[in-house]
Design an enzyme around this catalytic site. Structure first.
Site, PDB file in Angstrom:
ATOM      1  N   CYS A   2       0.846  -1.187   0.000  1.00 28.55           N
ATOM      2  CA  CYS A   2       0.000   0.000   0.000  1.00 28.55           C
ATOM      3  C   CYS A   2       0.888   1.246   0.000  1.00 28.55           C
ATOM      4  CB  CYS A   2      -0.900  -0.002   1.234  1.00 28.55           C
ATOM      5  SG  CYS A   2      -1.862   1.514   1.421  1.00 28.55           S
ATOM      6  N   ASP A  26      -0.747  -5.753   0.342  1.00 22.67           N
ATOM      7  CA  ASP A  26      -2.049  -6.041  -0.255  1.00 22.67           C
ATOM      8  C   ASP A  26      -1.898  -7.308  -1.077  1.00 22.67           C
ATOM      9  OD1 ASP A  26      -3.659  -3.847   0.612  1.00 22.67           O
ATOM     10  OD2 ASP A  26      -2.586  -2.558  -0.789  1.00 22.67           O
ATOM     11  N   GLU A  35       4.372 -16.105 -22.405  1.00 26.30           N
ATOM     12  CA  GLU A  35       5.078 -17.244 -21.811  1.00 26.30           C
ATOM     13  C   GLU A  35       4.791 -17.208 -20.315  1.00 26.30           C
ATOM     14  OE1 GLU A  35       7.753 -19.659 -19.877  1.00 26.30           O
ATOM     15  OE2 GLU A  35       8.080 -17.492 -19.731  1.00 26.30           O
ATOM     16  N   HIS A  67      -4.125  -0.362  -5.735  1.00 26.46           N
ATOM     17  CA  HIS A  67      -4.870  -1.418  -6.429  1.00 26.46           C
ATOM     18  C   HIS A  67      -5.147  -1.006  -7.873  1.00 26.46           C
ATOM     19  CE1 HIS A  67      -6.811  -2.808  -2.350  1.00 26.46           C
ATOM     20  NE2 HIS A  67      -5.488  -2.906  -2.351  1.00 26.46           N
TER      21      HIS A  67
END
EC number: 1.7.1.13
Length: 131
Positions: free
Chosen positions: A41, A48, A64, A82
């Site tokens: 965070c 997180d 790949e 996020h």
């Protein structure tokens, strides 16, 4: 430093995110679940955790899988939100693979009574952009 830590720490998506030619002409969907995503965070420094759900219909290239794993793991010591991490992953993969379709869902574990789910869908982006 162990070899895995070194690979993750030195991973550069511009040169290390390996893509392979797609050998198949028919449309097909690839679904990949990455259950061990983590980042820090940017406000608190607390970790997180999320499960990333990637699906795409390849055009000329496929990713790949070991390179994808290392790319996802390269976020683990980064201070990033996020929203920023999800958008960065989507943008990086979309620009490298140039798929016919791509969707990324980042399902972050609840922290502080807040559960975050972020979805980015190339078809939705196109609809909104074309208004």
């Amino acid at each position: 430093m162990r070899y895995g830590e070194k690979e993750i720490q030195e991973f550069d998506p511009k040169k290390d995110l390996e893509i392979w030619p797609n050998k198949h002409n028919k449309p097909y969907k690839i679904k990949i679940t990455l259950p061990e995503f983590s980042c820090l965070c940017p406000r608190s420094g607390y970790p997180d955790y999320a499960t990333m759900h990637l699906e795409y219909i390849p055009d000329q290239y496929v990713v790949e899988l070991k390179a994808l794993k290392l790319y996802i793991n390269s976020f683990r010591n980064r201070y990033i939100s996020h929203e920023d991490s999800t958008n960065e992953i989507f943008d990086t993969l979309y620009s490298k693979l140039k798929p016919k379709y791509m969707r990324l869902v980042a399902d972050f574990n609840p922290r502080g009574n807040v559960h975050t789910l972020i979805e980015i869908d190339s078809e939705e982006i196109e609809k909104v952009s074309n208004g």
